[in-house]
Motif scaffolding. Structure first.
Motif, PDB file in Angstrom:
ATOM      1  N   ASN A  22       0.816  -1.219   0.000  1.00  0.00           N
ATOM      2  CA  ASN A  22       0.000   0.000   0.000  1.00  0.00           C
ATOM      3  C   ASN A  22       0.848   1.266   0.000  1.00  0.00           C
ATOM      4  OD1 ASN A  22      -2.655  -0.955  -0.100  1.00  0.00           O
ATOM      5  ND2 ASN A  22      -2.660  -1.448   2.086  1.00  0.00           N
ATOM      6  N   ARG A  23       1.968   1.220   0.746  1.00  0.00           N
ATOM      7  CA  ARG A  23       2.830   2.407   0.816  1.00  0.00           C
ATOM      8  C   ARG A  23       3.400   2.753  -0.547  1.00  0.00           C
ATOM      9  NH1 ARG A  23       8.106   3.011   1.146  1.00  0.00           N
ATOM     10  NH2 ARG A  23       8.399   0.764   1.378  1.00  0.00           N
ATOM     11  N   LEU A  24       3.888   1.726  -1.252  1.00  0.00           N
ATOM     12  CA  LEU A  24       4.425   1.960  -2.587  1.00  0.00           C
ATOM     13  C   LEU A  24       3.330   2.352  -3.568  1.00  0.00           C
ATOM     14  CD1 LEU A  24       7.101  -0.874  -3.002  1.00  0.00           C
ATOM     15  CD2 LEU A  24       7.417   1.485  -2.246  1.00  0.00           C
ATOM     16  N   LEU A  25       2.141   1.817  -3.376  1.00  0.00           N
ATOM     17  CA  LEU A  25       1.027   2.159  -4.266  1.00  0.00           C
ATOM     18  C   LEU A  25       0.687   3.641  -4.149  1.00  0.00           C
ATOM     19  CD1 LEU A  25      -1.157   1.443  -6.273  1.00  0.00           C
ATOM     20  CD2 LEU A  25      -2.577   0.628  -4.368  1.00  0.00           C
ATOM     21  N   ILE A  26       0.746   4.164  -2.911  1.00  0.00           N
ATOM     22  CA  ILE A  26       0.489   5.598  -2.715  1.00  0.00           C
ATOM     23  C   ILE A  26       1.525   6.421  -3.483  1.00  0.00           C
ATOM     24  CG2 ILE A  26       0.515   7.455  -1.011  1.00  0.00           C
ATOM     25  CD1 ILE A  26      -0.621   5.411   1.001  1.00  0.00           C
ATOM     26  N   ASP A  27       2.793   6.029  -3.379  1.00  0.00           N
ATOM     27  CA  ASP A  27       3.851   6.735  -4.116  1.00  0.00           C
ATOM     28  C   ASP A  27       3.674   6.573  -5.622  1.00  0.00           C
ATOM     29  OD1 ASP A  27       5.002   7.557  -1.757  1.00  0.00           O
ATOM     30  OD2 ASP A  27       6.424   5.887  -1.666  1.00  0.00           O
ATOM     31  N   LEU A  28       3.213   5.390  -6.036  1.00  0.00           N
ATOM     32  CA  LEU A  28       2.989   5.137  -7.461  1.00  0.00           C
ATOM     33  C   LEU A  28       1.933   6.081  -8.023  1.00  0.00           C
ATOM     34  CD1 LEU A  28       3.373   3.367 -10.015  1.00  0.00           C
ATOM     35  CD2 LEU A  28       1.594   1.864  -9.099  1.00  0.00           C
ATOM     36  N   CYS A  29       0.868   6.283  -7.273  1.00  0.00           N
ATOM     37  CA  CYS A  29      -0.207   7.164  -7.753  1.00  0.00           C
ATOM     38  C   CYS A  29       0.228   8.627  -7.766  1.00  0.00           C
ATOM     39  CB  CYS A  29      -1.448   6.997  -6.880  1.00  0.00           C
ATOM     40  SG  CYS A  29      -2.200   5.358  -6.990  1.00  0.00           S
ATOM     41  N   GLY A  30       1.151   8.986  -6.847  1.00  0.00           N
ATOM     42  CA  GLY A  30       1.634  10.357  -6.791  1.00  0.00           C
ATOM     43  C   GLY A  30       0.729  11.253  -5.969  1.00  0.00           C
ATOM     44  N   PRO A  31       1.217  12.457  -5.623  1.00  0.00           N
ATOM     45  CA  PRO A  31       0.398  13.404  -4.853  1.00  0.00           C
ATOM     46  C   PRO A  31      -0.892  13.730  -5.598  1.00  0.00           C
ATOM     47  CG  PRO A  31       2.689  14.134  -4.962  1.00  0.00           C
ATOM     48  CD  PRO A  31       2.561  12.993  -5.917  1.00  0.00           C
ATOM     49  N   PHE A  32      -2.029  13.549  -4.914  1.00  0.00           N
ATOM     50  CA  PHE A  32      -3.336  13.800  -5.532  1.00  0.00           C
ATOM     51  C   PHE A  32      -3.504  13.033  -6.847  1.00  0.00           C
ATOM     52  CE2 PHE A  32      -2.154  17.616  -3.119  1.00  0.00           C
ATOM     53  CZ  PHE A  32      -3.179  17.629  -2.164  1.00  0.00           C
ATOM     54  N   ASN A  33      -2.923  11.821  -6.903  1.00  0.00           N
ATOM     55  CA  ASN A  33      -3.005  10.959  -8.099  1.00  0.00           C
ATOM     56  C   ASN A  33      -2.392  11.605  -9.339  1.00  0.00           C
ATOM     57  OD1 ASN A  33      -4.222   8.831  -6.754  1.00  0.00           O
ATOM     58  ND2 ASN A  33      -6.302   9.467  -7.278  1.00  0.00           N
ATOM     59  N   SER A  34      -1.376  12.459  -9.118  1.00  0.00           N
ATOM     60  CA  SER A  34      -0.791  13.197 -10.247  1.00  0.00           C
ATOM     61  C   SER A  34      -0.142  12.271 -11.271  1.00  0.00           C
ATOM     62  CB  SER A  34       0.233  14.213  -9.743  1.00  0.00           C
ATOM     63  OG  SER A  34       1.270  13.561  -9.004  1.00  0.00           O
ATOM     64  N   ASN A  35       0.473  11.170 -10.819  1.00  0.00           N
ATOM     65  CA  ASN A  35       1.105  10.246 -11.760  1.00  0.00           C
ATOM     66  C   ASN A  35       0.061   9.573 -12.638  1.00  0.00           C
ATOM     67  OD1 ASN A  35       3.593  10.858 -10.722  1.00  0.00           O
ATOM     68  ND2 ASN A  35       3.822   8.980  -9.527  1.00  0.00           N
ATOM     69  N   LEU A  36      -1.069   9.187 -12.020  1.00  0.00           N
ATOM     70  CA  LEU A  36      -2.139   8.554 -12.798  1.00  0.00           C
ATOM     71  C   LEU A  36      -2.722   9.542 -13.806  1.00  0.00           C
ATOM     72  CD1 LEU A  36      -4.067   6.510 -10.056  1.00  0.00           C
ATOM     73  CD2 LEU A  36      -2.046   5.870 -11.396  1.00  0.00           C
ATOM     74  N   THR A  37      -2.884  10.786 -13.367  1.00  0.00           N
ATOM     75  CA  THR A  37      -3.402  11.814 -14.269  1.00  0.00           C
ATOM     76  C   THR A  37      -2.461  12.034 -15.448  1.00  0.00           C
ATOM     77  OG1 THR A  37      -4.503  12.920 -12.419  1.00  0.00           O
ATOM     78  CG2 THR A  37      -4.144  14.222 -14.412  1.00  0.00           C
ATOM     79  N   GLN A  38      -1.154  12.027 -15.178  1.00  0.00           N
ATOM     80  CA  GLN A  38      -0.159  12.210 -16.242  1.00  0.00           C
ATOM     81  C   GLN A  38      -0.250  11.083 -17.257  1.00  0.00           C
ATOM     82  OE1 GLN A  38       3.827  12.567 -14.726  1.00  0.00           O
ATOM     83  NE2 GLN A  38       4.771  12.705 -16.749  1.00  0.00           N
ATOM     84  N   ILE A  39      -0.384   9.848 -16.787  1.00  0.00           N
ATOM     85  CA  ILE A  39      -0.487   8.695 -17.696  1.00  0.00           C
ATOM     86  C   ILE A  39      -1.783   8.765 -18.499  1.00  0.00           C
ATOM     87  CG2 ILE A  39      -0.680   6.175 -17.805  1.00  0.00           C
ATOM     88  CD1 ILE A  39       1.040   6.107 -15.225  1.00  0.00           C
ATOM     89  N   GLU A  40      -2.884   9.115 -17.824  1.00  0.00           N
ATOM     90  CA  GLU A  40      -4.185   9.227 -18.512  1.00  0.00           C
ATOM     91  C   GLU A  40      -4.120  10.279 -19.617  1.00  0.00           C
ATOM     92  OE1 GLU A  40      -7.465   8.087 -15.081  1.00  0.00           O
ATOM     93  OE2 GLU A  40      -6.568  10.107 -15.058  1.00  0.00           O
ATOM     94  N   SER A  41      -3.503  11.430 -19.300  1.00  0.00           N
ATOM     95  CA  SER A  41      -3.432  12.528 -20.264  1.00  0.00           C
ATOM     96  C   SER A  41      -2.589  12.162 -21.478  1.00  0.00           C
ATOM     97  CB  SER A  41      -2.860  13.768 -19.576  1.00  0.00           C
ATOM     98  OG  SER A  41      -2.648  14.815 -20.495  1.00  0.00           O
ATOM     99  N   HIS A  42      -1.448  11.527 -21.255  1.00  0.00           N
ATOM    100  CA  HIS A  42      -0.533  11.214 -22.355  1.00  0.00           C
ATOM    101  C   HIS A  42      -1.023  10.048 -23.208  1.00  0.00           C
ATOM    102  CE1 HIS A  42       2.361  13.862 -20.373  1.00  0.00           C
ATOM    103  NE2 HIS A  42       3.106  13.783 -21.452  1.00  0.00           N
ATOM    104  N   LEU A  43      -1.643   9.062 -22.595  1.00  0.00           N
ATOM    105  CA  LEU A  43      -1.993   7.836 -23.325  1.00  0.00           C
ATOM    106  C   LEU A  43      -3.481   7.723 -23.651  1.00  0.00           C
ATOM    107  CD1 LEU A  43       0.289   5.247 -21.479  1.00  0.00           C
ATOM    108  CD2 LEU A  43       0.729   6.498 -23.591  1.00  0.00           C
ATOM    109  N   GLY A  44      -4.278   8.657 -23.160  1.00  0.00           N
ATOM    110  CA  GLY A  44      -5.699   8.629 -23.486  1.00  0.00           C
ATOM    111  C   GLY A  44      -6.447   7.463 -22.860  1.00  0.00           C
ATOM    112  N   VAL A  45      -6.082   7.102 -21.643  1.00  0.00           N
ATOM    113  CA  VAL A  45      -6.734   5.992 -20.944  1.00  0.00           C
ATOM    114  C   VAL A  45      -7.433   6.530 -19.697  1.00  0.00           C
ATOM    115  CG1 VAL A  45      -5.078   4.302 -21.782  1.00  0.00           C
ATOM    116  CG2 VAL A  45      -4.657   5.456 -19.593  1.00  0.00           C
ATOM    117  N   ASP A  46      -8.216   5.664 -19.074  1.00  0.00           N
ATOM    118  CA  ASP A  46      -8.853   5.973 -17.799  1.00  0.00           C
ATOM    119  C   ASP A  46      -8.368   4.954 -16.776  1.00  0.00           C
ATOM    120  OD1 ASP A  46     -11.047   7.360 -16.171  1.00  0.00           O
ATOM    121  OD2 ASP A  46     -11.588   5.236 -15.974  1.00  0.00           O
ATOM    122  N   ILE A  47      -7.878   5.429 -15.624  1.00  0.00           N
ATOM    123  CA  ILE A  47      -7.348   4.533 -14.594  1.00  0.00           C
ATOM    124  C   ILE A  47      -8.199   4.663 -13.344  1.00  0.00           C
ATOM    125  CG2 ILE A  47      -5.335   3.876 -13.228  1.00  0.00           C
ATOM    126  CD1 ILE A  47      -3.574   5.230 -15.330  1.00  0.00           C
TER     127      ILE A  47
END
Length: 329
Positions: A22-47
């Motif tokens: 869980n700790r690494l998952l939080i870091d993976l998602c990034g602050p306020f899910n910023s990493n997920l948002t970055q991936i969604e924006s660049h690749l056109g996916v929904d996570i």
């Protein structure tokens, strides 16, 4: 981390990943899910975040899964998964497949340049190939647009070789050519006059060496930063030598510089053919060097495109727009 087969009949546009820590998952998602948002924006996916599971929907689901797996692996290894790291993983997972005989070289973390202040990791396939060439060859050319890391990586490798004792000194040089405007006479002594032209090289060194150590090495001349014209008559032995902005060297200057190479030395030549500031009618020495040295053994030519730009995303778009507008050569 476990890849879970989704219940949907088609797996082409859906993927699911389970992350046990869980700790690494939080870091993976990034602050306020910023990493997920970055991936969604660049690749056109929904996570979607569902407990310990991330569910990805979209045409690029497989590529997004590869980015997340790579980022999680970095975190497991004690590395960062910040915006720049996510950007690098996106590039790696969306570029053409790497030949099987190069898979080990292009594996995440396979190439790291360690310096006194930071560790540099290439962020595109072109940067990885260039880094490997700098490590393997005595003379390496890096040619491409601004912002692709040509000089930065070359200076990082130079510092790495110096710190490890493989070379005795670092010599960084540039042609003292004004970029399209006349600056007039500059005040001060010779150092004061040429330093404005050399500032990008100082900036790179400051990223890799502590300030006090860098000042001492410059004072002892174990690191030299000098205009290209100052290289005439020298033999550069047991040194890592970088010539930046080589497109602004004339053919004679380029020949003079290349023939300074001494025993135990390595050279890196970087330049951008689209930013030649030489007077009209004067041929760029970089272009001539490409033509003349293309088939010489032991010399590596490495090319970058706008896709390798690692500055602000707008820089790549600006370069592509200017390339489209340029008249046919």
């Amino acid at each position: 981390m476990t890849l879970i087969d989704p219940p949907q009949p088609s797996t082409a546009t859906t993927a699911a990943l389970d992350f046990p820590d869980n700790r690494l998952l939080i870091d993976l998602c990034g602050p306020f899910n910023s990493n997920l948002t970055q991936i969604e924006s660049h690749l056109g996916v929904d996570i979607a975040h569902q407990g310990n599971r991330l569910v990805i929907n979209g045409e690029a689901a497989a590529e997004a899964a590869g980015v997340l797996e790579g980022a999680y692996a970095r975190l497991e290894a004690g590395k960062t998964a910040e915006a720049a790291d996510i950007d690098a993983l996106i590039r790696m997972n969306t570029q053409p497949a790497v030949p099987t005989d190069q898979i080990e070289m292009f594996a995440p973390g396979a190439l790291e340049i360690r310096t006194r202040k930071k560790t540099v990791e290439p962020r595109t396939d072109a940067q990885k190939g260039y880094t490997q060439a700098l490590l393997d060859n005595e003379l390496t050319f890096g040619i491409g647009p601004a912002g692709t890391g040509k000089t930065y990586i070359a200076v990082a490798v130079a510092v790495n070789k110096f710190v490890s004792g493989e070379v005795d000194k670092i010599i960084l040089s540039r042609p003292a050519v004004e970029a399209g405007e006349k600056l007039g006479y500059l005040p001060g002594d010779m150092k004061d006059k040429v330093d404005p032209y050399m500032q990008p090289l100082y900036d790179a060194l400051n990223d890799f060496l502590p300030a006090k150590q860098l000042a001492k090495l410059l004072e002892e001349k174990r690191i030299e930063i000098a205009p290209l014209a100052f290289m005439r008559g020298r033999t550069l032995a047991n040194a890592f030598v970088v010539l930046d902005e080589a497109q602004n060297a004339t053919t004679m200057q380029m020949k003079m510089f290349l023939t300074r190479l001494g025993r135990g030395s390595r050279m890196a030549i970087t330049g951008d053919r689209s930013q030649v500031d030489l007077p009209r009618g004067v041929t760029s020495g970089l272009r001539d060097a490409e033509r003349i040295l293309d088939n010489v053994p032991g010399i590596s030519f490495n090319y970058f495109t706008a896709k390798d730009v690692v500055r602000h995303p707008l820089v790549a778009k600006i370069i592509e727009a200017y390339d489209k507008d340029a008249p046919p050569s």
